[in-house]
Design a protein around this motif. Structure first.
Motif, PDB file in Angstrom:
ATOM      1  N   ALA A   5       0.846  -1.200   0.000  1.00 58.26           N
ATOM      2  CA  ALA A   5       0.000   0.000   0.000  1.00 58.26           C
ATOM      3  C   ALA A   5       0.877   1.243   0.000  1.00 58.26           C
ATOM      4  N   LEU A   6       0.414   2.293  -0.692  1.00 55.07           N
ATOM      5  CA  LEU A   6       1.127   3.564  -0.751  1.00 55.07           C
ATOM      6  C   LEU A   6       0.136   4.707  -0.615  1.00 55.07           C
ATOM      7  N   SER A   7       0.593   5.785   0.031  1.00 60.02           N
ATOM      8  CA  SER A   7      -0.179   7.024   0.107  1.00 60.02           C
ATOM      9  C   SER A   7       0.812   8.168   0.238  1.00 60.02           C
ATOM     10  N   TRP A   8       0.575   9.254  -0.510  1.00 50.78           N
ATOM     11  CA  TRP A   8       1.506  10.389  -0.495  1.00 50.78           C
ATOM     12  C   TRP A   8       0.673  11.669  -0.468  1.00 50.78           C
ATOM     13  N   GLU A   9       0.713  12.375   0.645  1.00 54.04           N
ATOM     14  CA  GLU A   9      -0.114  13.568   0.816  1.00 54.04           C
ATOM     15  C   GLU A   9       0.691  14.700   1.435  1.00 54.04           C
TER      16      GLU A   9
ATOM     17  N   LEU B 191       4.348  13.662   3.057  1.00 56.78           N
ATOM     18  CA  LEU B 191       4.721  12.396   3.685  1.00 56.78           C
ATOM     19  C   LEU B 191       4.276  11.248   2.799  1.00 56.78           C
ATOM     20  N   LEU B 192       5.220  10.382   2.473  1.00 55.47           N
ATOM     21  CA  LEU B 192       4.947   9.159   1.735  1.00 55.47           C
ATOM     22  C   LEU B 192       4.808   8.019   2.741  1.00 55.47           C
ATOM     23  N   TRP B 193       3.611   7.413   2.792  1.00 53.11           N
ATOM     24  CA  TRP B 193       3.358   6.298   3.697  1.00 53.11           C
ATOM     25  C   TRP B 193       3.428   4.997   2.909  1.00 53.11           C
ATOM     26  N   ILE B 194       4.180   4.038   3.453  1.00 55.43           N
ATOM     27  CA  ILE B 194       4.415   2.760   2.773  1.00 55.43           C
ATOM     28  C   ILE B 194       3.946   1.631   3.677  1.00 55.43           C
TER      29      ILE B 194
END
Length: 750
Positions: A102-106, A156-159
């Motif tokens: 999973a990835l999220s970048w906000e 912030l890039l969440w991995i």
């Protein structure tokens, strides 16, 4: 919606991920072969990112908030950041070797505005360019080559990983948070793959969906509070900027050292190409021994004379001398223009890092330790001292080589009975001593021409020939400045005489890594888990990776929440769950949820429907792709989020399973029917008002313009509604096998 284009998908690999940019008319597409394509709105290819290895698949894709960088996660655990304009890989890393799921970048919506006198860092220095190590001409630099374009805001890039870990990377580079979900949950079961991560606006809370590893078809939905990130946002921004500069300089040093190694190997190849022809069959001597006898006694053996006059020749020796001298000159340029320059800047930023670490009231809670930062600073100083030492060794070697080649050139002319230029006819006792030292120490190693006096500095092993302390720059400085001895050892550079340049750089890398290593765990330890519920899905445990998940963070002044939607089984499924996690202070930690079934959906033609894909279109609309039971007809459905959220019920228990005792009715705001198109995947961009709908069976993709202004007259609208009515009757009679009816739209007032 209006269809603007239709394209055929070439190749044998199937499309897996479609993700539009929020700011550009670009879509990232990955396939089952592990390749990533960037395409325009017209579906023309911008660039292609090849697969990283056999069997390695693309598991997640996310755009940086400004759409300048694309992050790609792989099943091998590798993360790749790609420059969107050029397609160049600007950064790669592997968090811990586990597959990325999973990835999220906000961006963080929290303000970073400060008064000028309170800024943490001075103005950044212009970073030196990287060296094109594939070219001998070190004067050609790659200006801005493959640099990661900087951001003004903190993102912030969440991995999420397969082992239940979640990493946070500031600017996509700086590891600033590590969440161990199994430890946070306090459960006996181990949490498995993280399926979705949805941060709120200021990253003070994450909504996470993850698997259970117990072999059951269960997933966990949880909210993780990370208050330290919001509290220390400015500190993390400052550390992220420093980390970005430091890692960029370390990359410059790595490329410069690689070019330095190549320049030395070029010098070696030029010399060996001629010297290797000398063959002494008696096995009792070597080229350096025979040359030493020639120097001492002025007599050359038959084989040596033949080698010098016939094989080497005076012209060949000139060419070798020029090539070796050019290689040595390139090495000096690399040291002075690149390695020394980059290391001075690195020392500058490490000194700033020490200054931040000494502000313990602001940075100690983040795990930044003064002693580790000082160790990194000393390691940079030791590397500087070793670089100066290598410069002196190269200067000395050039003197040795010039003297040796001049003597050998005169010898060849003498043996060939050629006239000797007057300026070369005489030599001093110092020249003889130089040549003797060169032949004895530097010319050969184990019978091979190696020029080892310089080469030993470029190997990851201790020096075999240690320079005298009387000529080492750091020792000379310490001897000249007696006051240095009064400083404690902790404040001084500590270069080791026996270490090579490569060993000193390896030590520097380790110390820089250690300076930042404790930060992710320190931030992660302050996290808490206020809400968690487990949800049993209608699928096998090995099919959890096939459920469709979509998430969205809403950050309106009076409406701040995170939404997560997921299907109740591996697609195609009969419905979906919708969870709402409120994040504003008035409704903090309030969670609501409901299950929506397509068996209870008004305004759709009668029949059995299965959900094949779903995504949030914007803050007001959720888009859904449906298939009829016979998989012959597809429906693109737009659902009003306001109406969906009105039907959500609060989850009273903060821990334990979630049970939806009833199926909530759906209200379709608009839909479109595709009779000849088995749609299986969806890509949406509300900012660009565009949608891409993919058909796996026909290997086609259709591009649609969304929110199109109606231009048809009343008669056309009446005809459309009549067509939909006729279509509904046909679907109810023969299961939707009618193939001659064109695609139609219908809008319904809730």
């Amino acid at each position: 919606m209006r269809q603007s284009d239709e394209k055929h998908i070439l190749g044998t690999a199937s499309t897996e991920i479609l993700l539009w940019s929020s700011r550009r008319d670009l879509i990232a597409v990955s396939n089952s072969s592990g390749e990533v394509f960037l395409r325009r709105l017209s579906w023309s290819k911008v660039w292609k990112l090849p697969k990283t290895g056999d069997g390695v698949k693309v598991t997640a894709i996310v755009w940086r908030p400004d759409s300048v960088v694309l992050a790609v996660g792989y099943s091998s655990g590798d993360m790749t950041l790609v420059d969107v304009e050029s397609g160049d890989i600007v950064h790669t890393f592997n968090p811990c070797g586990e597959p990325i799921t999973a990835l999220s970048w906000e961006n963080s919506i929290a303000s970073l505005n400060e008064e000028a006198e309170n800024l943490l860092l001075p103005e950044l220095l212009p970073q030196p360019s990287k060296v094109n190590s594939s070219k001998l001409d070190t004067g050609s630099m790659l200006e801005g080559d493959k640099d990661l374009k900087n951001e003004e805001m903190l993102s912030l890039l969440w991995i999420g990983l397969k082992n239940g870990l979640v990493y946070g990377y500031a600017f996509g580079l700086f590891p600033c948070c590590l969440l161990k979900l199994s430890k946070l949950s306090g459960m006996n079961e181990t949490i498995g793959a993280v399926r979705s991560i949805c941060p709120n606006g200021d990253h003070s809370q994450l909504c996470i969906l993850a698997d259970l590893r117990a072999g059951r078809s269960e997933v966990l939905l949880m909210t993780v509070d990370t208050p330290l990130i919001t509290y220390c946002l400015k500190e993390l921004y400052g550390l992220g900027v420093l980390y970005r500069q430091i890692t960029g300089l370390m990359d410059c040093l790595i490329s410069a050292q690689k070019a330095l190694q190549e320049a030395w190997e070029d010098a070696l190849v030029d010399l060996e190409s001629k010297m290797v022809r000398y063959d002494n069959n008696d096995g009792q001597s070597s080229l350096s021994v025979d040359l030493m006898e020639l120097l001492m006694f002025g007599h050359a053996g038959i084989k040596l004379e033949k080698f010098l006059v016939t094989d080497l020749t005076d012209k060949g020796l000139k060419r070798i001398g020029q090539a070796v001298e050019l290689s040595y000159s390139n090495m000096q340029k690399l040291l002075v223009k690149h390695i020394v320059c980059a290391n001075y800047q690195l020392s500058h930023y490490l000194t700033q890092l020490c200054g931040l670490a000494k502000q313990e009231d602001r940075f100690s809670c983040l795990g930044l330790q003064v002693n580790l930062c000082l160790s990194a600073c000393r390691a940079a100083g030791s590397f500087t001292a070793k670089t100066a030492e290598l410069q002196q060794v190269i200067d000395g070697s050039i003197k040795y080589l010039k003297t040796f080649f001049r003597w050998l050139y005169v010898t060849i002319l003498r043996l060939s009975d050629e006239p000797i230029p007057p300026e070369l006819a005489t030599s001093t006792q110092q020249d003889v001593r130089f040549i003797a030292n060169f032949l004895a120490k530097d010319f050969e190693t184990d019978g091979q021409v190696r020029l080892d006096r310089i080469g030993q500095y470029l190997r990851n092993e201790s020096l075999t020939s240690i320079t005298s302390s009387k000529t080492r720059p750091w020792d000379m400085l310490a001897e000249a400045c007696q006051t240095i001895t009064n400083f404690p050892d902790s404040d001084l550079f500590q270069p080791r005489a026996e270490r090579s340049l490569v060993q000193e750089f390896t030590h520097l890398e380790q110390q820089v890594k250690a300076s930042f290593e404790a930060i992710p765990s320190a931030v992660g330890q302050t996290a808490s888990l206020p809400f968690m519920t487990n949800l049993t899905l209608d699928c096998q445990s090995d099919g959890l990776d096939k459920i469709k998940i979509t998430s969205r963070s809403i950050n309106q002044p009076k409406d701040r929440c995170n939404l997560i939607g997921l299907t109740n089984s591996a697609t195609p499924s009969s419905g979906f769950y919708l969870f709402e996690f409120a994040s504003e202070k008035e409704r903090k930690n309030l969670t609501r949820a409901a299950f929506f079934s397509f068996r209870r959906c008004d305004h759709l033609p009668p029949g059995e429907y299965k959900l094949s894909d779903m995504q949030f279109y914007n803050n007001e609309v959720m888009s859904v792709l449906l298939l009829t039971e016979e998989n012959t007809t597809s429906i693109f459905l737009q659902l009003s989020l306001a109406l969906l959220r009105e039907q959500l019920a609060p989850i009273m228990s903060r821990r334990g399973p979630f049970n939806s005792s009833f199926q909530t009715e759906l209200f379709a705001s608009s839909f479109r029917v595709f009779n000849d198109f088995q749609a299986t995947a969806l890509g949406l961009s509300s900012s660009r008002k565009v949608a891409a709908i993919f058909s796996a069976a026909k290997r086609k993709v259709r591009i649609f313009d969304m929110e199109v202004e109606e231009e048809e007259d009343v008669e056309d609208e009446d005809q459309d509604i009549e067509d939909v009515s006729d279509l509904s009757q046909e679907i109810s009679k023969d299961g939707g096998n009618q193939k001659d009816v064109s695609d139609v739209d219908m809008a319904v007032s809730p």
